[in-house]
Design a protein around this motif. Structure first.
Motif, PDB file in Angstrom:
ATOM      1  N   SER A   1       0.831  -1.209   0.000  1.00  0.00           N
ATOM      2  CA  SER A   1       0.000   0.000   0.000  1.00  0.00           C
ATOM      3  C   SER A   1       0.863   1.256   0.000  1.00  0.00           C
ATOM      4  O   SER A   1       0.564   2.235  -0.689  1.00  0.00           O
ATOM      5  CB  SER A   1      -0.919   0.014   1.231  1.00  0.00           C
ATOM      6  OG  SER A   1      -1.789  -1.095   1.219  1.00  0.00           O
TER       7      SER A   1
ATOM      8  N   LEU B   1       0.749   4.067  -2.746  1.00  0.00           N
ATOM      9  CA  LEU B   1       0.437   5.432  -2.347  1.00  0.00           C
ATOM     10  C   LEU B   1       1.570   6.373  -2.731  1.00  0.00           C
ATOM     11  O   LEU B   1       1.345   7.491  -3.217  1.00  0.00           O
ATOM     12  CB  LEU B   1       0.198   5.495  -0.838  1.00  0.00           C
ATOM     13  CG  LEU B   1      -0.081   6.880  -0.237  1.00  0.00           C
ATOM     14  CD1 LEU B   1      -1.305   7.511  -0.885  1.00  0.00           C
ATOM     15  CD2 LEU B   1      -0.272   6.781   1.272  1.00  0.00           C
TER      16      LEU B   1
ATOM     17  N   GLY C   1       1.404   7.032  -6.296  1.00  0.00           N
ATOM     18  CA  GLY C   1       0.298   7.956  -6.548  1.00  0.00           C
ATOM     19  C   GLY C   1       0.687   9.395  -6.263  1.00  0.00           C
ATOM     20  O   GLY C   1       0.342  10.312  -7.024  1.00  0.00           O
ATOM     21  N   LEU C   2       1.436   9.614  -5.170  1.00  0.00           N
ATOM     22  CA  LEU C   2       1.890  10.955  -4.837  1.00  0.00           C
ATOM     23  C   LEU C   2       2.891  11.480  -5.873  1.00  0.00           C
ATOM     24  O   LEU C   2       2.882  12.663  -6.223  1.00  0.00           O
ATOM     25  CB  LEU C   2       2.534  10.957  -3.446  1.00  0.00           C
ATOM     26  CG  LEU C   2       1.580  10.745  -2.260  1.00  0.00           C
ATOM     27  CD1 LEU C   2       2.369  10.503  -0.986  1.00  0.00           C
ATOM     28  CD2 LEU C   2       0.659  11.940  -2.092  1.00  0.00           C
TER      29      LEU C   2
ATOM     30  N   PHE D   1       5.789  10.319   5.251  1.00  0.00           N
ATOM     31  CA  PHE D   1       4.361  10.471   4.986  1.00  0.00           C
ATOM     32  C   PHE D   1       3.775  11.669   5.732  1.00  0.00           C
ATOM     33  O   PHE D   1       2.828  12.288   5.258  1.00  0.00           O
ATOM     34  CB  PHE D   1       3.611   9.184   5.313  1.00  0.00           C
ATOM     35  CG  PHE D   1       3.617   8.230   4.164  1.00  0.00           C
ATOM     36  CD1 PHE D   1       2.621   8.262   3.210  1.00  0.00           C
ATOM     37  CD2 PHE D   1       4.639   7.320   4.012  1.00  0.00           C
ATOM     38  CE1 PHE D   1       2.635   7.402   2.128  1.00  0.00           C
ATOM     39  CE2 PHE D   1       4.671   6.455   2.946  1.00  0.00           C
ATOM     40  CZ  PHE D   1       3.667   6.490   1.981  1.00  0.00           C
TER      41      PHE D   1
ATOM     42  N   VAL E   1       0.158  13.479   4.776  1.00  0.00           N
ATOM     43  CA  VAL E   1      -0.790  12.377   4.977  1.00  0.00           C
ATOM     44  C   VAL E   1      -0.671  11.938   6.440  1.00  0.00           C
ATOM     45  O   VAL E   1      -0.101  10.892   6.739  1.00  0.00           O
ATOM     46  CB  VAL E   1      -0.499  11.192   4.030  1.00  0.00           C
ATOM     47  CG1 VAL E   1      -1.634  10.173   4.070  1.00  0.00           C
ATOM     48  CG2 VAL E   1      -0.280  11.678   2.614  1.00  0.00           C
TER      49      VAL E   1
ATOM     50  N   ALA F   1      -1.834   8.397   7.485  1.00  0.00           N
ATOM     51  CA  ALA F   1      -0.929   7.330   7.050  1.00  0.00           C
ATOM     52  C   ALA F   1       0.216   7.157   8.029  1.00  0.00           C
ATOM     53  O   ALA F   1       0.700   6.044   8.240  1.00  0.00           O
ATOM     54  CB  ALA F   1      -0.393   7.626   5.657  1.00  0.00           C
TER      55      ALA F   1
END
Length: 458
Positions: A173, A177, A180-181, A283, A288, A291
């Protein structure tokens, strides 16, 4: 003295035997659990500081050598699936002293790993509860995991299955993630990727820094050889052990190299802080916060998971040493469920030392434990390489074919031994690691003296 040290492979056992209660899914996750722990989540801070973005190469080089060593151990474990495999194989194919040395060194190594993981538990709990004493967190973890291991081998396997599953899901994950960032701007070539070669370049401290980081990285792989210890309690070891070992290489590529690549791309390597885990901090820095709390739970789970495996493997090693006559017969006692209770309690009791260390030296002992444990792990890996050479020589002399052959024998053995010698050399170049290197010959001398005393008593 036979009352205390039974005859090798010949003492009668009028007691329960170990149970083959570890299923294929348990072994798969145990292999993963040994590869994902505090060395990656917390210890990676020091490796990033030494190598910068090239830390990815450090994990890759170390991982390839560890895979070769795992294949050597796997070949012997499939051929003779026994509990306490290190000591048994070294004693049978190399000699009594190597068997004694490898068994007690592995036990000592995992005592140190246990202490490091308990220390990490306190550090991670402080992320949520800054005023909570680290020693108290360590004590609660110690008592809980010890009680779990006293039940039966299936309880250990089931707990390790779920804790490893949490770690794997979190890392996958996190990678997704992070990607994605990186690509959130919609650009085909994210600007952040320049972090991999800016801020001093891909090798900010040169080849020397990369090689020094590789020495530290090896702590992350300590414990991955646990799969060989499980052979005596694995269902269908001929099938499950090769499958678990063969998957090690791609796990290293994804979990170590992939994770480091995402971390180094998301944030400049020289701005990764040293509080808590670099995973958590990065993170938080990219905005985030939820997270960060999730990842702190994951790294806490990772530390507990490795401590769980440490208690398991130490008790089995003491049992294996006792069967070989290299440890007191006291450790041969099994519970009605086939659990070496005394080995668990003694190993767990000794790690209580770290509770006291965390009381007096909170925040200062993790790196020391990590470095000394790395030296002890190198001894175990060297023993596997040499024992495998002698094992294959014996098989050739007897005309016996093995079922899970190590690739490129004997060149991978030689390469691995040279690499491990390099690890010790570069540890000696880093000031924070020099004490551990000086400890190595002293520890070997202690083992030799212990062996000579044992022989006189026998």
């Amino acid at each position: 003295m036979e009352r205390y040290f039974p005859r090798r492979r010949g003492c009668p056992l009028s007691q329960p035997t170990m149970k083959r209660g570890l299923k294929n899914r348990h072994l798969q996750m145990i292999a993963l659990g040994g590869a994902i722990g505090t060395g990656l989540f917390y210890g990676s801070t020091s490796t990033i500081a030494l190598a910068g973005p090239s830390v990815m190469l450090a994990y890759l080089m170390g991982g390839i050598v560890i895979f070769f060593i795992m294949r050597m151990l796997g070949e012997m474990a499939v051929d003779e699936p026994v509990s306490g495999s290190f000591s048994y194989y070294a004693s049978k194919y190399w000699g009594r002293f190597p068997g004694f040395l490898s068994g007690w060194n592995y036990w000592f190594n995992y005592v140190l790993v246990s202490m490091a993981e308990l220390t990490a538990v306190g550090i991670y709990m402080n992320f949520w509860f800054p005023d909570l004493p680290q020693w108290l967190s360590a004590l609660v973890c110690l008592v809980s995991i010890t009680a779990l291991n006293l039940v039966n081998v299936k309880a250990y396997g089931e707990a390790e299955f779920w804790m490893a599953l949490i770690k794997i899901a979190a890392i996958v994950s996190m990678i997704l993630l992070g990607l994605g960032l990186l690509f959130a701007s919609g650009q085909p070539f994210p600007e952040n990727l320049s972090n991999l070669w800016s801020n001093g370049g891909f090798l900010p401290h040169g080849i020397w820094g990369l090689l020094e980081a590789t020495a530290v990285v090896m702590f992350s792989f300590g414990g991955i050889e646990l799969i060989g210890i499980t052979a005596g309690e694995a269902e269908d070891p001929d099938r499950t052990i090769p499958r678990a070992i063969n998957q090690v290489i791609w796990r290293i590529l994804i979990f170590y190299v992939g994770t480091m690549a995402v971390l180094m791309a998301l944030w400049p390597w020289d701005q990764v802080g040293t509080q808590a885990s670099p995973f958590v901090q990065i993170f938080e820095n990219v905005g985030v916060p939820a997270a960060a709390h999730i990842l702190n739970f994951v790294v806490l789970t990772a530390a507990v998971s490795v401590y769980n495996s440490a208690i398991y493997s130490n008790s089995r090693m003491l049992y294996g040493l006792a069967k070989e006559g290299e440890a007191p017969a006291f450790f041969l006692k099994l519970s009605a469920h086939g659990v070496p209770v005394r080995g668990i309690l003694v190993s767990s009791g000794i790690t209580l030392i770290v509770v006291a260390l965390n009381y007096f030296l909170a925040g200062h002992i993790f790196l020391y434990l990590m470095m000394i444990a790395t030296c002890a792990a190198v001894i175990s890996w060297v023993t596997i390489c040499v024992t495998h050479l002698l094992f294959r020589r014996r098989c050739a002399a007897e005309g016996r074919a093995t079922r899970f052959r190590s690739p490129l024998y004997p060149w991978t053995n030689v390469l691995s031994l040279v690499f491990l010698a390099g690890v010790i050399f570069f540890m000696a170049q880093v000031p924070d690691m020099q004490l551990a290197v000086l400890f190595l010959p002293a520890w070997l001398l202690v083992l030799f003296v212990g062996y000579r005393c044992r022989r006189r008593q026998g």
